[in-house]
Each structure stands twice: as structure tokens, then as C-alpha cells.
Motif scaffolding. Structure first.
Motif, PDB file in Angstrom:
ATOM      1  N   ARG A  97       0.848  -1.207   0.000  1.00 41.73           N
ATOM      2  CA  ARG A  97       0.000   0.000   0.000  1.00 41.73           C
ATOM      3  C   ARG A  97       0.879   1.252   0.000  1.00 41.73           C
ATOM      4  O   ARG A  97       0.620   2.202  -0.727  1.00 41.73           O
ATOM      5  CB  ARG A  97      -0.927  -0.027   1.219  1.00 41.73           C
ATOM      6  N   GLN A  98       1.930   1.250   0.810  1.00 40.16           N
ATOM      7  CA  GLN A  98       2.824   2.406   0.875  1.00 40.16           C
ATOM      8  C   GLN A  98       3.476   2.668  -0.475  1.00 40.16           C
ATOM      9  O   GLN A  98       3.621   3.813  -0.893  1.00 40.16           O
ATOM     10  CB  GLN A  98       3.903   2.190   1.934  1.00 40.16           C
ATOM     11  N   LYS A  99       3.869   1.612  -1.179  1.00 43.66           N
ATOM     12  CA  LYS A  99       4.513   1.770  -2.485  1.00 43.66           C
ATOM     13  C   LYS A  99       3.579   2.413  -3.497  1.00 43.66           C
ATOM     14  O   LYS A  99       4.027   3.143  -4.375  1.00 43.66           O
ATOM     15  CB  LYS A  99       5.009   0.420  -3.025  1.00 43.66           C
ATOM     16  N   ILE A 100       2.290   2.148  -3.394  1.00 40.82           N
ATOM     17  CA  ILE A 100       1.332   2.751  -4.318  1.00 40.82           C
ATOM     18  C   ILE A 100       1.000   4.176  -3.888  1.00 40.82           C
ATOM     19  O   ILE A 100       0.978   5.092  -4.704  1.00 40.82           O
ATOM     20  CB  ILE A 100       0.050   1.890  -4.415  1.00 40.82           C
ATOM     21  N   VAL A 101       0.746   4.368  -2.605  1.00 38.08           N
ATOM     22  CA  VAL A 101       0.360   5.686  -2.095  1.00 38.08           C
ATOM     23  C   VAL A 101       1.487   6.687  -2.295  1.00 38.08           C
ATOM     24  O   VAL A 101       1.298   7.753  -2.864  1.00 38.08           O
ATOM     25  CB  VAL A 101      -0.028   5.597  -0.599  1.00 38.08           C
ATOM     26  N   ASN A 102       2.682   6.356  -1.811  1.00 43.29           N
ATOM     27  CA  ASN A 102       3.816   7.266  -1.932  1.00 43.29           C
ATOM     28  C   ASN A 102       5.118   6.474  -1.805  1.00 43.29           C
ATOM     29  O   ASN A 102       5.632   6.299  -0.703  1.00 43.29           O
ATOM     30  CB  ASN A 102       3.757   8.369  -0.883  1.00 43.29           C
ATOM     31  N   PRO A 103       5.652   5.989  -2.913  1.00 48.71           N
ATOM     32  CA  PRO A 103       6.870   5.171  -2.862  1.00 48.71           C
ATOM     33  C   PRO A 103       8.109   5.957  -2.439  1.00 48.71           C
ATOM     34  O   PRO A 103       9.142   5.367  -2.142  1.00 48.71           O
ATOM     35  CB  PRO A 103       7.011   4.668  -4.298  1.00 48.71           C
ATOM     36  N   LYS A 104       7.992   7.258  -2.382  1.00 49.26           N
ATOM     37  CA  LYS A 104       9.147   8.085  -2.036  1.00 49.26           C
ATOM     38  C   LYS A 104       9.445   8.067  -0.528  1.00 49.26           C
ATOM     39  O   LYS A 104      10.480   8.541  -0.097  1.00 49.26           O
ATOM     40  CB  LYS A 104       8.942   9.506  -2.536  1.00 49.26           C
ATOM     41  N   VAL A 105       8.551   7.494   0.280  1.00 53.29           N
ATOM     42  CA  VAL A 105       8.769   7.432   1.719  1.00 53.29           C
ATOM     43  C   VAL A 105      10.049   6.673   2.034  1.00 53.29           C
ATOM     44  O   VAL A 105      10.862   7.115   2.827  1.00 53.29           O
ATOM     45  CB  VAL A 105       7.559   6.802   2.438  1.00 53.29           C
ATOM     46  N   ASP A 106      10.233   5.516   1.427  1.00 57.26           N
ATOM     47  CA  ASP A 106      11.440   4.748   1.723  1.00 57.26           C
ATOM     48  C   ASP A 106      12.494   4.843   0.627  1.00 57.26           C
ATOM     49  O   ASP A 106      13.594   4.354   0.780  1.00 57.26           O
ATOM     50  CB  ASP A 106      11.106   3.285   2.022  1.00 57.26           C
ATOM     51  N   ASN A 107      12.155   5.487  -0.487  1.00 54.30           N
ATOM     52  CA  ASN A 107      13.124   5.667  -1.561  1.00 54.30           C
ATOM     53  C   ASN A 107      12.865   7.014  -2.233  1.00 54.30           C
ATOM     54  O   ASN A 107      12.196   7.082  -3.266  1.00 54.30           O
ATOM     55  CB  ASN A 107      13.037   4.526  -2.578  1.00 54.30           C
ATOM     56  N   PRO A 108      13.403   8.089  -1.660  1.00 56.19           N
ATOM     57  CA  PRO A 108      13.131   9.428  -2.203  1.00 56.19           C
ATOM     58  C   PRO A 108      13.600   9.613  -3.639  1.00 56.19           C
ATOM     59  O   PRO A 108      13.112  10.503  -4.330  1.00 56.19           O
ATOM     60  CB  PRO A 108      13.897  10.367  -1.271  1.00 56.19           C
ATOM     61  N   ASP A 109      14.515   8.775  -4.101  1.00 48.71           N
ATOM     62  CA  ASP A 109      15.051   8.924  -5.449  1.00 48.71           C
ATOM     63  C   ASP A 109      14.320   8.080  -6.495  1.00 48.71           C
ATOM     64  O   ASP A 109      14.685   8.100  -7.666  1.00 48.71           O
ATOM     65  CB  ASP A 109      16.542   8.548  -5.457  1.00 48.71           C
ATOM     66  N   THR A 110      13.290   7.358  -6.093  1.00 51.02           N
ATOM     67  CA  THR A 110      12.583   6.518  -7.051  1.00 51.02           C
ATOM     68  C   THR A 110      11.924   7.369  -8.140  1.00 51.02           C
ATOM     69  O   THR A 110      11.517   8.506  -7.885  1.00 51.02           O
ATOM     70  CB  THR A 110      11.514   5.640  -6.362  1.00 51.02           C
ATOM     71  N   VAL A 111      11.820   6.810  -9.321  1.00 49.79           N
ATOM     72  CA  VAL A 111      11.108   7.504 -10.393  1.00 49.79           C
ATOM     73  C   VAL A 111       9.620   7.159 -10.368  1.00 49.79           C
ATOM     74  O   VAL A 111       8.843   7.743 -11.108  1.00 49.79           O
ATOM     75  CB  VAL A 111      11.715   7.181 -11.785  1.00 49.79           C
ATOM     76  N   MET A 112       9.232   6.222  -9.498  1.00 46.60           N
ATOM     77  CA  MET A 112       7.822   5.852  -9.392  1.00 46.60           C
ATOM     78  C   MET A 112       7.025   7.029  -8.864  1.00 46.60           C
ATOM     79  O   MET A 112       7.424   7.717  -7.935  1.00 46.60           O
ATOM     80  CB  MET A 112       7.646   4.632  -8.486  1.00 46.60           C
ATOM     81  N   PHE A 113       5.894   7.249  -9.478  1.00 45.14           N
ATOM     82  CA  PHE A 113       5.008   8.363  -9.181  1.00 45.14           C
ATOM     83  C   PHE A 113       4.253   8.108  -7.880  1.00 45.14           C
ATOM     84  O   PHE A 113       4.012   6.957  -7.516  1.00 45.14           O
ATOM     85  CB  PHE A 113       4.033   8.494 -10.361  1.00 45.14           C
ATOM     86  N   THR A 114       3.853   9.157  -7.197  1.00 44.60           N
ATOM     87  CA  THR A 114       2.981   9.015  -6.033  1.00 44.60           C
ATOM     88  C   THR A 114       1.549   8.982  -6.546  1.00 44.60           C
ATOM     89  O   THR A 114       1.059   9.967  -7.089  1.00 44.60           O
ATOM     90  CB  THR A 114       3.179  10.183  -5.044  1.00 44.60           C
ATOM     91  N   PHE A 115       0.885   7.864  -6.383  1.00 44.19           N
ATOM     92  CA  PHE A 115      -0.428   7.678  -6.993  1.00 44.19           C
ATOM     93  C   PHE A 115      -1.595   8.148  -6.136  1.00 44.19           C
ATOM     94  O   PHE A 115      -2.649   8.467  -6.647  1.00 44.19           O
ATOM     95  CB  PHE A 115      -0.631   6.216  -7.387  1.00 44.19           C
ATOM     96  N   TYR A 116      -1.417   8.177  -4.821  1.00 44.12           N
ATOM     97  CA  TYR A 116      -2.506   8.615  -3.947  1.00 44.12           C
ATOM     98  C   TYR A 116      -2.123   9.879  -3.186  1.00 44.12           C
ATOM     99  O   TYR A 116      -2.935  10.754  -2.991  1.00 44.12           O
ATOM    100  CB  TYR A 116      -2.873   7.494  -2.973  1.00 44.12           C
TER     101      TYR A 116
END
Length: 159
Positions: A97-116
């Protein structure tokens, strides 16, 4: 290095777990990042059929733009193969759930978008500013779909 906001969200997640939000989960020594968001965003269970639609819908999740999944076409390869990830990863539902809501919490450099979450979004179209890509129920639907991959036999998946 984590930002102050990321640390604050991690501490909040840990506090929620301590307060009993994940009472049904076994007691383990988990970091806040591993716990993620333990409490579902809605009272209604996720619908895996709708979740499957969302992961392939360009205006919504569009997860297959970056991830291979056993449905859809024109899969991306920037992110992990989700069939492999779900079958070989014992991460909690809260972590997913965290990875979908805001993956930047544990990886601020990720290119994955914050979906929620609306935090940390930049370089987006004006008509999307301040808006969520996914609603709470849609997040839960995608999680329900991803959880079906844990039991899928790899040989039955179209690759």
C-alpha cells in the motif's frame, strides 16, 4: 538520505502500528518502512477484477508502463516484474500500500510516481496538480489484484 517528511511519515506509521492498527498481524520487529500503511484506506475490501483493469488503464494506475504483469500488452521494464516480485517477496500488504500511495517514503530517489499522495509531485500537467491519480478504493483494488499474483502459477502467465 531520508527527508524530514519521510522520517515523519515513517514514525507516524510505526505509531499507528503500535496503537493497534495492525492488531491482526504477527508481532515482528519491523521498521516503519517495512510496515508501510497497515490500515486499508477504505472499509470496503479491494476488488481484484477492478484492480486488474486499473493496472492497465493509462489514465489511472497504468502500472504496466513500468512493470511486467501477466495481463495487458506493451509492458515496461523500468520497474520490477510484478509476478516475480509478488511471488518471491513476503512484504506486508501495508508495504505494498505504501509503495502505491507514496513510494518516495522509503526511496526518495525513485522515479515511481505518487499515486494517492499529493506530496512531492513536480513537473506535472496543470490539470493534474493537487489531484490524486488513484482514489482510495482504487488503491485497495490494485492491492487486491497484486495479491492474486502471489498464487498464480508462473507457467500459466502469458510472458
Amino acid at each position: 538520505m531520508k527527508s524530514g517528511l519521510s522520517r515523519s511519515l515513517a514514525v507516524l506509521a510505526a505509531m499507528l502500528l503500535t496503537a493497534g492498527c495492525a492488531a491482526n498481524q504477527p508481532e515482528q520487529e519491523l521498521s516503519a518502512e517495512e510496515i508501510g500503511i497497515a490500515t486499508p484506506l477504505t472499509d470496503k475490501p479491494g476488488d481484484p477484477v477492478n484492480g486488474a483493469k486499473l493496472v492497465t488503464t493509462r489514465s489511472k494506475g497504468n502500472c504496466i508502463a513500468c512493470h511486467w504483469m501477466p495481463i495487458g500488452t506493451f509492458h515496461g521494464s523500468a520497474g520490477p516484474n510484478m509476478l516475480d516480485a509478488m511471488q518471491h517477496n513476503e512484504r506486508s500488504v501495508g508495504w505494498i500500500r505504501q509503495k502505491i500511495v507514496n513510494p518516495k517514503v522509503d526511496n526518495p530517489d525513485t522515479v515511481m510516481f505518487t499515486f494517492y499522495s499529493n506530496e512531492g509531485k513536480s513537473n506535472i500537467r496543470k490539470d493534474w496538480q493537487g489531484k490524486r491519480v488513484l482514489e482510495a478504493q482504487e488503491v485497495e483494488d490494485i492491492i487486491a489484484y497484486l495479491l492474486t499474483l502471489r498464487n498464480m502459477k508462473p507457467e500459466t502467465a502469458q510472458q
